[in-house]
Design a protein around this motif. Sequence first.
Motif, mmCIF file in Angstrom:
data_model
loop_
_atom_site.group_PDB
_atom_site.id
_atom_site.type_symbol
_atom_site.label_atom_id
_atom_site.label_comp_id
_atom_site.label_asym_id
_atom_site.label_seq_id
_atom_site.Cartn_x
_atom_site.Cartn_y
_atom_site.Cartn_z
ATOM 1 N N PHE A 178 0.836 -1.197 0.000
ATOM 2 C CA PHE A 178 0.000 0.000 0.000
ATOM 3 C C PHE A 178 0.878 1.257 0.000
ATOM 4 O O PHE A 178 0.603 2.203 -0.737
ATOM 5 C CB PHE A 178 -0.932 -0.007 1.216
ATOM 6 N N ILE A 179 1.929 1.258 0.807
ATOM 7 C CA ILE A 179 2.834 2.414 0.872
ATOM 8 C C ILE A 179 3.469 2.660 -0.500
ATOM 9 O O ILE A 179 3.566 3.805 -0.950
ATOM 10 C CB ILE A 179 3.922 2.215 1.948
ATOM 11 N N GLN A 180 3.903 1.602 -1.168
ATOM 12 C CA GLN A 180 4.477 1.757 -2.505
ATOM 13 C C GLN A 180 3.450 2.337 -3.479
ATOM 14 O O GLN A 180 3.793 3.158 -4.326
ATOM 15 C CB GLN A 180 4.990 0.414 -3.033
ATOM 16 N N SER A 181 2.201 1.918 -3.360
ATOM 17 C CA SER A 181 1.171 2.450 -4.262
ATOM 18 C C SER A 181 0.947 3.936 -4.012
ATOM 19 O O SER A 181 0.771 4.705 -4.962
ATOM 20 C CB SER A 181 -0.136 1.668 -4.120
ATOM 21 N N ILE A 182 0.984 4.362 -2.771
ATOM 22 C CA ILE A 182 0.817 5.785 -2.447
ATOM 23 C C ILE A 182 2.020 6.581 -2.962
ATOM 24 O O ILE A 182 1.859 7.684 -3.507
ATOM 25 C CB ILE A 182 0.619 5.984 -0.931
ATOM 26 N N ILE A 183 3.222 6.022 -2.821
ATOM 27 C CA ILE A 183 4.426 6.683 -3.351
ATOM 28 C C ILE A 183 4.306 6.832 -4.862
ATOM 29 O O ILE A 183 4.621 7.883 -5.422
ATOM 30 C CB ILE A 183 5.703 5.907 -2.965
ATOM 31 N N ARG A 184 3.804 5.797 -5.538
ATOM 32 C CA ARG A 184 3.626 5.877 -6.996
ATOM 33 C C ARG A 184 2.652 6.985 -7.376
ATOM 34 O O ARG A 184 2.908 7.753 -8.299
ATOM 35 C CB ARG A 184 3.120 4.542 -7.550
ATOM 36 N N ILE A 185 1.551 7.088 -6.657
ATOM 37 C CA ILE A 185 0.569 8.131 -6.961
ATOM 38 C C ILE A 185 1.175 9.511 -6.745
ATOM 39 O O ILE A 185 1.025 10.407 -7.578
ATOM 40 C CB ILE A 185 -0.700 7.945 -6.101
ATOM 41 N N ALA A 186 1.899 9.662 -5.638
ATOM 42 C CA ALA A 186 2.460 10.967 -5.286
ATOM 43 C C ALA A 186 3.574 11.416 -6.234
ATOM 44 O O ALA A 186 3.809 12.607 -6.388
ATOM 45 C CB ALA A 186 2.970 10.939 -3.853
ATOM 46 N N THR A 187 4.248 10.478 -6.862
ATOM 47 C CA THR A 187 5.402 10.819 -7.702
ATOM 48 C C THR A 187 5.157 10.618 -9.200
ATOM 49 O O THR A 187 6.071 10.817 -10.002
ATOM 50 C CB THR A 187 6.636 10.000 -7.289
ATOM 51 N N PHE B 7 14.460 7.537 -21.085
ATOM 52 C CA PHE B 7 15.855 7.808 -20.742
ATOM 53 C C PHE B 7 16.493 6.775 -19.823
ATOM 54 O O PHE B 7 17.710 6.676 -19.772
ATOM 55 C CB PHE B 7 15.969 9.192 -20.088
ATOM 56 N N ASP B 8 15.693 6.013 -19.095
ATOM 57 C CA ASP B 8 16.233 5.059 -18.122
ATOM 58 C C ASP B 8 16.608 3.751 -18.813
ATOM 59 O O ASP B 8 15.813 3.205 -19.577
ATOM 60 C CB ASP B 8 15.199 4.796 -17.019
ATOM 61 N N SER B 9 17.801 3.250 -18.525
ATOM 62 C CA SER B 9 18.270 2.011 -19.173
ATOM 63 C C SER B 9 17.402 0.806 -18.805
ATOM 64 O O SER B 9 17.300 -0.136 -19.582
ATOM 65 C CB SER B 9 19.726 1.748 -18.806
ATOM 66 N N ARG B 10 16.758 0.839 -17.639
ATOM 67 C CA ARG B 10 15.888 -0.271 -17.213
ATOM 68 C C ARG B 10 14.415 0.008 -17.507
ATOM 69 O O ARG B 10 13.552 -0.748 -17.071
ATOM 70 C CB ARG B 10 16.090 -0.521 -15.719
ATOM 71 N N LYS B 11 14.137 1.094 -18.259
ATOM 72 C CA LYS B 11 12.788 1.492 -18.636
ATOM 73 C C LYS B 11 11.879 1.666 -17.418
ATOM 74 O O LYS B 11 10.741 1.203 -17.396
ATOM 75 C CB LYS B 11 12.172 0.499 -19.622
ATOM 76 N N ARG B 12 12.389 2.367 -16.405
ATOM 77 C CA ARG B 12 11.585 2.642 -15.217
ATOM 78 C C ARG B 12 11.018 4.048 -15.292
ATOM 79 O O ARG B 12 11.688 4.976 -15.739
ATOM 80 C CB ARG B 12 12.424 2.525 -13.941
ATOM 81 N N ALA B 13 9.797 4.189 -14.855
ATOM 82 C CA ALA B 13 9.185 5.510 -14.744
ATOM 83 C C ALA B 13 9.632 6.136 -13.432
ATOM 84 O O ALA B 13 10.135 5.442 -12.536
ATOM 85 C CB ALA B 13 7.669 5.378 -14.766
ATOM 86 N N LEU B 14 9.454 7.440 -13.330
ATOM 87 C CA LEU B 14 9.832 8.149 -12.110
ATOM 88 C C LEU B 14 9.185 7.512 -10.882
ATOM 89 O O LEU B 14 9.841 7.280 -9.864
ATOM 90 C CB LEU B 14 9.408 9.628 -12.223
ATOM 91 N N GLN B 15 7.910 7.179 -10.977
ATOM 92 C CA GLN B 15 7.212 6.572 -9.847
ATOM 93 C C GLN B 15 7.732 5.177 -9.522
ATOM 94 O O GLN B 15 7.703 4.753 -8.375
ATOM 95 C CB GLN B 15 5.697 6.567 -10.080
ATOM 96 N N ASP B 16 8.226 4.456 -10.519
ATOM 97 C CA ASP B 16 8.825 3.138 -10.273
ATOM 98 C C ASP B 16 10.113 3.287 -9.475
ATOM 99 O O ASP B 16 10.392 2.501 -8.568
ATOM 100 C CB ASP B 16 9.136 2.415 -11.586
ATOM 101 N N MET B 17 10.899 4.286 -9.847
ATOM 102 C CA MET B 17 12.166 4.524 -9.142
ATOM 103 C C MET B 17 11.910 4.884 -7.684
ATOM 104 O O MET B 17 12.548 4.333 -6.783
ATOM 105 C CB MET B 17 12.945 5.651 -9.826
#
Length: 157
Positions: free
Chosen positions: A113-122, A134-144
Amino acid sequence: MNPTHSIKPAGLFRRFAAILYDALIIIAVEMIAVGIVIATMEALLSLGVISYGSYADASDVLNHHPIWSWFFHAYVAFVWAGFLSFFWMKGQTLGMRAWKLRIQNEDGSTISFIQSIIRIATSLFGLGNLTVIFDSRKRALQDMWAKCEVIHLPHVQ
């Protein structure tokens, strides 16, 4: 589950396609949520329990009253965040399922749940996905920020 290194990360097109699908579903869910509030207010008005006072109608109260508008907009945001959190903690929203995407931790487990809230916030309302380019691992900002990944599931035959 397959080892994470053998699974492809989700690309930008698939992410935005899933967001579009989910947006249509969230709009429908929000319409129902707001409809419940409006119907409740109209029922209370007809029973004489509440009055709109100087406001024209329920919508005017919900959007312009100094106190009720804050609660109403928080409720709408809660429904939106709740929808995303609920499905992300299960691994997929309905749009992600349609586009064969899954959100997970690097070990393949579902996010918290905390990770999901971090994803929403970012997520910057979806624009955080542009970092996939731009990310070599194809991660979105919220994934990072949430320390998770969105993968493209292999085609099952």
